[in-house]
Design a protein around this motif. Structure first.
Motif, short mmCIF file in Angstrom:
data_model
loop_
_atom_site.label_atom_id
_atom_site.label_comp_id
_atom_site.label_asym_id
_atom_site.label_seq_id
_atom_site.Cartn_x
_atom_site.Cartn_y
_atom_site.Cartn_z
N ASP A 162 0.83 -1.20 0.00
CA ASP A 162 0.00 0.00 0.00
C ASP A 162 0.86 1.26 0.00
OD1 ASP A 162 -2.46 1.55 0.39
OD2 ASP A 162 -1.65 1.91 2.38
N TRP A 163 1.95 1.23 0.76
CA TRP A 163 2.86 2.39 0.75
C TRP A 163 3.45 2.58 -0.64
CZ3 TRP A 163 5.54 -0.14 5.54
CH2 TRP A 163 4.64 -0.11 6.62
N TRP B 268 14.27 6.15 -7.38
CA TRP B 268 14.81 6.86 -6.21
C TRP B 268 13.67 7.56 -5.45
CZ3 TRP B 268 17.87 12.05 -6.72
CH2 TRP B 268 18.56 12.33 -5.53
N PHE B 269 12.87 8.36 -6.18
CA PHE B 269 11.77 9.10 -5.57
C PHE B 269 10.76 8.15 -4.92
CE2 PHE B 269 11.89 13.16 -8.44
CZ PHE B 269 13.07 13.53 -7.82
N ILE B 270 10.42 7.08 -5.64
CA ILE B 270 9.41 6.16 -5.11
C ILE B 270 9.91 5.52 -3.82
CG2 ILE B 270 8.18 3.98 -5.51
CD1 ILE B 270 8.09 4.74 -8.49
N ALA B 271 11.19 5.13 -3.81
CA ALA B 271 11.75 4.50 -2.61
C ALA B 271 11.76 5.48 -1.44
CB ALA B 271 13.16 3.98 -2.89
N ARG B 272 12.14 6.74 -1.72
CA ARG B 272 12.14 7.74 -0.64
C ARG B 272 10.73 7.95 -0.11
NH1 ARG B 272 16.30 7.38 1.68
NH2 ARG B 272 16.09 9.36 2.76
N ARG B 273 9.78 8.07 -1.04
CA ARG B 273 8.39 8.32 -0.67
C ARG B 273 7.80 7.12 0.07
NH1 ARG B 273 4.62 9.23 1.16
NH2 ARG B 273 2.80 10.49 0.66
N TRP B 274 8.25 5.92 -0.30
CA TRP B 274 7.80 4.71 0.39
C TRP B 274 8.23 4.75 1.85
CZ3 TRP B 274 9.82 0.63 3.13
CH2 TRP B 274 9.02 -0.52 3.24
N ALA C 57 6.98 5.59 7.60
CA ALA C 57 7.14 6.36 8.84
C ALA C 57 5.79 6.92 9.29
CB ALA C 57 8.16 7.49 8.63
N ASN C 58 4.99 7.42 8.34
CA ASN C 58 3.67 7.92 8.67
C ASN C 58 2.81 6.83 9.27
OD1 ASN C 58 3.99 10.57 7.93
ND2 ASN C 58 3.31 10.23 5.81
N ALA C 59 2.89 5.64 8.69
CA ALA C 59 2.06 4.53 9.17
C ALA C 59 2.46 4.16 10.59
CB ALA C 59 2.21 3.34 8.24
N MET C 60 3.77 4.20 10.87
CA MET C 60 4.23 3.88 12.22
C MET C 60 3.72 4.91 13.22
SD MET C 60 5.69 1.15 11.87
CE MET C 60 6.19 0.16 10.49
N ALA C 61 3.76 6.20 12.80
CA ALA C 61 3.32 7.27 13.70
C ALA C 61 1.81 7.18 13.95
CB ALA C 61 3.67 8.63 13.09
#
Lengths: 260, 148
Positions: A108-109, A232-238, A243-247
């Protein structure tokens, strides 16, 4: 069959495509060897390097186009933006299937990351196309099938992102996003085929036979660069989505002191 | 029903919807109603086209270009091989405009039989070549106009 195999072999061994094969090899190596930095930086830097070289060659080394002159050089970024936007939306589509069949939020991420990067590339495609169209077609925009389909494609994926923002529960959000992404992916074949199905202002796809060799090489170089940068962008955004999901996760219940 | 099964059903339904819609668009004759421009033959065959803003597309017929640089108007004929429509444009033609090239014009056919326009758009083909003394054969530049 033989001509297909020889065509495939030609693509695999085309010197400029080694940019891609080497990029993937570096990516695999970085994932395996677990260096101190995140693995995606290798492809990111590799992509930026080839984007710089590609643009320099496109502006200074490749010949100008016979009909369009210097303006034709925007091709080296307009076409890669279109190709890679479609590749990135395909990554979103596959990830959506991945989530719906496995139930793992990691997929999903990836949907979230790829949809956003795809919209950025799609926006770039439209802006670059518009800049290309003014001096050649004599208009910034016209409602021809290809242009309309490309715009609808971007708006649909913006819709997917908005829908995503409106659902709170992570699992339900992932399911809705997945379903919406699969349906939205319908736009990619329509956009690709639009110039074949309907008479339009936009010309049909070029083939290797209709393009000058130097131009072809520079365009492929830039396309690989766009792909590497997009990974690169997709991996960073993933990672950000992770991190958002963890928070977002509820705090674990506190165990009172003294309890066993 | 458990969640995992439900999700898979959702995936299959979404796939079916997308595939169905794509199939409908690909194999129906939607293209008949979805027209970006008319060719001269199509324009002249319709009796309801007069005085309505439409797009007309075809090839700039060689030998018909009359560009008045003082008055900044240009007139020429658009042809599709079998029919030809005279076009009058207020304004100078764009940079790539030339004999034999594919163009799409927006405007209206008026009772004088002339298509009046203020906007000429120039098509280019899917060929990208280096300039090599001789220019591209302009007839190749409208090859993509033949379809649809």
């Amino acid at each position: 069959m033989m001509s297909f195999l020889s065509g495939l072999w030609a693509i695999l061994t085309e010197p400029v495509n080694f940019i891609g094969w080497l990029g993937f090899a570096m990516m695999a190596g970085a994932i395996r060897m677990k260096p101190k930095f995140a693995w995606e930086h290798t492809v990111g830097v590799w992509g930026l390097l080839w984007l710089t070289i590609g643009c320099a060659l496109g502006l200074g080394w490749a010949p100008k186009e016979a009909m369009m002159g210097e303006v034709g050089r925007i091709l080296y970024v307009h076409v890669p933006a279109a190709w890679i936007a479609m590749v990135v939306f395909t990554i979103a589509f596959v990830s959506a299937l991945g989530y719906l069949f496995s139930g793992r939020l990691g997929w999903d991420w990836a949907v979230e990351a790829a949809c956003e990067v795809g919209v950025v590339l799609n926006g770039l495609l439209l802006v670059l196309g518009s800049i290309f169209a003014k001096p050649t077609w004599n208009t910034w925009w016209t409602w021809d099938p290809r242009l309309t389909a490309s715009l609808v494609m971007m708006l649909t994926f913006i819709g997917v992102i908005l829908l995503r923002g409106a659902v709170r529960d992570p699992n339900r959000r992932a399911t809705w996003t997945g379903v919406a992404t699969i349906v939205a992916y319908l736009n990619i074949p329509i956009t690709y085929m639009s110039v074949r199905w309907w008479a339009s202002m936009h010309q049909q796809q070029s083939t290797p036979a209709t393009m000058n060799d130097e131009m072809k090489m520079v365009m492929r170089m830039c396309a690989w660069a766009f792909l590497m940068i997009s990974i690169w962008f997709i991996a960073r955004r993933w990672r950000l989505a992770q991190a958002n999901a963890m928070a977002e996760m509820p705090e674990p219940l506190e165990i009172p002191k003294g309890a066993r | 029903m458990n969640e995992a099964v439900k999700r898979r059903i959702f995936a299959l339904v979404a796939l079916a919807v997308a595939a169905g819609a794509l199939g409908t668009i690909a194999f129906s004759d939607m293209g008949e109603d979805l027209v970006y421009y008319w060719s001269p033959t199509e324009l002249l065959a319709r009796d309801d086209a007069m005085n309505h803003t439409v797009r007309l597309g075809g090839q700039v017929e060689p030998g018909t270009i009359d560009w008045d640089k003082e008055a900044q108007t240009v007139s020429f004929s658009i042809s599709d091989g079998s029919a030809s429509v005279p076009v009058s444009c207020k304004g100078n033609p764009p940079q790539m405009f030339r004999e034999g090239i594919g163009v799409v014009v927006e405007g209206e056919l008026q009772p004088d039989g002339v298509f009046h326009t203020e906007k000429i758009m120039v098509k280019h083909s899917n060929e990208y070549k280096a300039p090599e003394g001789t220019e591209t054969d302009p007839r190749k530049l409208y090859s993509t106009l033949d379809q649809g």
